[in-house]
Design a protein around this motif. Structure first.
Motif, PDB file in Angstrom:
ATOM      1  N   LEU A   1      41.120  42.663  34.883  1.00 30.68           N
ATOM      2  CA  LEU A   1      40.099  42.627  35.923  1.00 30.68           C
ATOM      3  C   LEU A   1      40.649  43.158  37.243  1.00 30.68           C
ATOM      4  O   LEU A   1      40.009  43.980  37.914  1.00 30.68           O
ATOM      5  N   TYR A   2      41.839  42.730  37.614  1.00 33.06           N
ATOM      6  CA  TYR A   2      42.490  43.168  38.848  1.00 33.06           C
ATOM      7  C   TYR A   2      42.676  44.678  38.867  1.00 33.06           C
ATOM      8  O   TYR A   2      42.352  45.354  39.846  1.00 33.06           O
ATOM      9  N   GLU A   3      43.188  45.220  37.767  1.00 37.99           N
ATOM     10  CA  GLU A   3      43.438  46.659  37.702  1.00 37.99           C
ATOM     11  C   GLU A   3      42.128  47.449  37.722  1.00 37.99           C
ATOM     12  O   GLU A   3      42.029  48.472  38.400  1.00 37.99           O
TER      13      GLU A   3
ATOM     14  N   SER B   1      45.216  42.575  47.395  1.00 31.26           N
ATOM     15  CA  SER B   1      45.451  41.146  47.211  1.00 31.26           C
ATOM     16  C   SER B   1      44.791  40.693  45.907  1.00 31.26           C
ATOM     17  O   SER B   1      43.785  41.256  45.467  1.00 31.26           O
ATOM     18  N   TRP B   2      45.330  39.660  45.326  1.00 31.63           N
ATOM     19  CA  TRP B   2      44.780  39.130  44.071  1.00 31.63           C
ATOM     20  C   TRP B   2      43.589  38.209  44.306  1.00 31.63           C
ATOM     21  O   TRP B   2      42.942  37.773  43.352  1.00 31.63           O
TER      22      TRP B   2
ATOM     23  N   GLU C   1      36.745  36.162  41.134  1.00 33.49           N
ATOM     24  CA  GLU C   1      35.838  36.666  40.098  1.00 33.49           C
ATOM     25  C   GLU C   1      36.223  36.112  38.733  1.00 33.49           C
ATOM     26  O   GLU C   1      35.348  35.735  37.935  1.00 33.49           O
ATOM     27  N   TYR C   2      37.507  36.032  38.461  1.00 29.87           N
ATOM     28  CA  TYR C   2      37.972  35.467  37.186  1.00 29.87           C
ATOM     29  C   TYR C   2      37.528  34.013  37.052  1.00 29.87           C
ATOM     30  O   TYR C   2      37.028  33.606  36.002  1.00 29.87           O
TER      31      TYR C   2
ATOM     32  N   ALA D   1      37.089  31.881  33.488  1.00 32.82           N
ATOM     33  CA  ALA D   1      38.053  30.776  33.376  1.00 32.82           C
ATOM     34  C   ALA D   1      37.715  29.789  32.263  1.00 32.82           C
ATOM     35  O   ALA D   1      38.611  29.291  31.582  1.00 32.82           O
ATOM     36  N   SER D   2      36.449  29.519  32.042  1.00 28.47           N
ATOM     37  CA  SER D   2      36.082  28.520  31.035  1.00 28.47           C
ATOM     38  C   SER D   2      35.758  29.129  29.669  1.00 28.47           C
ATOM     39  O   SER D   2      35.362  28.414  28.756  1.00 28.47           O
TER      40      SER D   2
END
Length: 139
Positions: free
Chosen positions: A68-70, A91-92, A98-99, A104-105
């Motif tokens: 997702l970051y990339e 920045s992360w 968003e993650y 996350a779940s």
């Protein structure tokens, strides 16, 4: 009788040559804790701590966040035409938020599907991003 003597002489002459080309062995077991050096953009922001401390059985969560970051950074590069270090490695925080909201779940299978979808999106803009970054010396 000549063959064994000749073989012994060749072995005796080859010994010093082998010794000269052998790699040096060290007993120094000191761990080098210097920061990792990259070919480009060494001032990258640190990943979220939980990614480095995660149980290996849950590593898929960290992989989803990295994808997702990339993808988000590549989208920004593609839209802006800028491949500066602050754009390529932002920045992360935004990706982490968003993650947390979207992934996350999720189950491991859902993470796998999300990773594939994120990679497919990234592949669609990969050539354009690579061209932009290569032109600016950041690939």
């Amino acid at each position: 009788m000549r063959k064994p003597i000749l073989a012994l002489m060749l072995a005796a002459l080859a010994g010093p040559l082998v010794a000269q080309t052998s790699p040096q062995v060290s007993n120094d077991l000191t761990v080098d804790m210097s920061p990792q050096q990259y070919r480009i953009c060494n001032d990258r922001p640190a990943r979220p701590t939980w990614m480095d401390e995660i149980n290996p059985r849950e590593a898929y969560k960290a992989l989803t966040l990295m994808r997702l970051y990339e993808l988000r950074s590549w989208e920004t590069i593609n839209e802006s035409g800028d491949c500066g270090c602050d754009v390529r490695f932002p920045s992360w925080d935004a990706a982490s938020s968003e993650y947390e909201e979207q992934f996350a779940s999720n189950t491991q299978a859902e993470h796998t599907q999300a990773q594939l979808a994120l990679r497919n999106e990234q592949n669609q803009i990969a050539r354009a991003v690579q061209d932009i970054c290569e032109a600016q010396g950041n690939w």
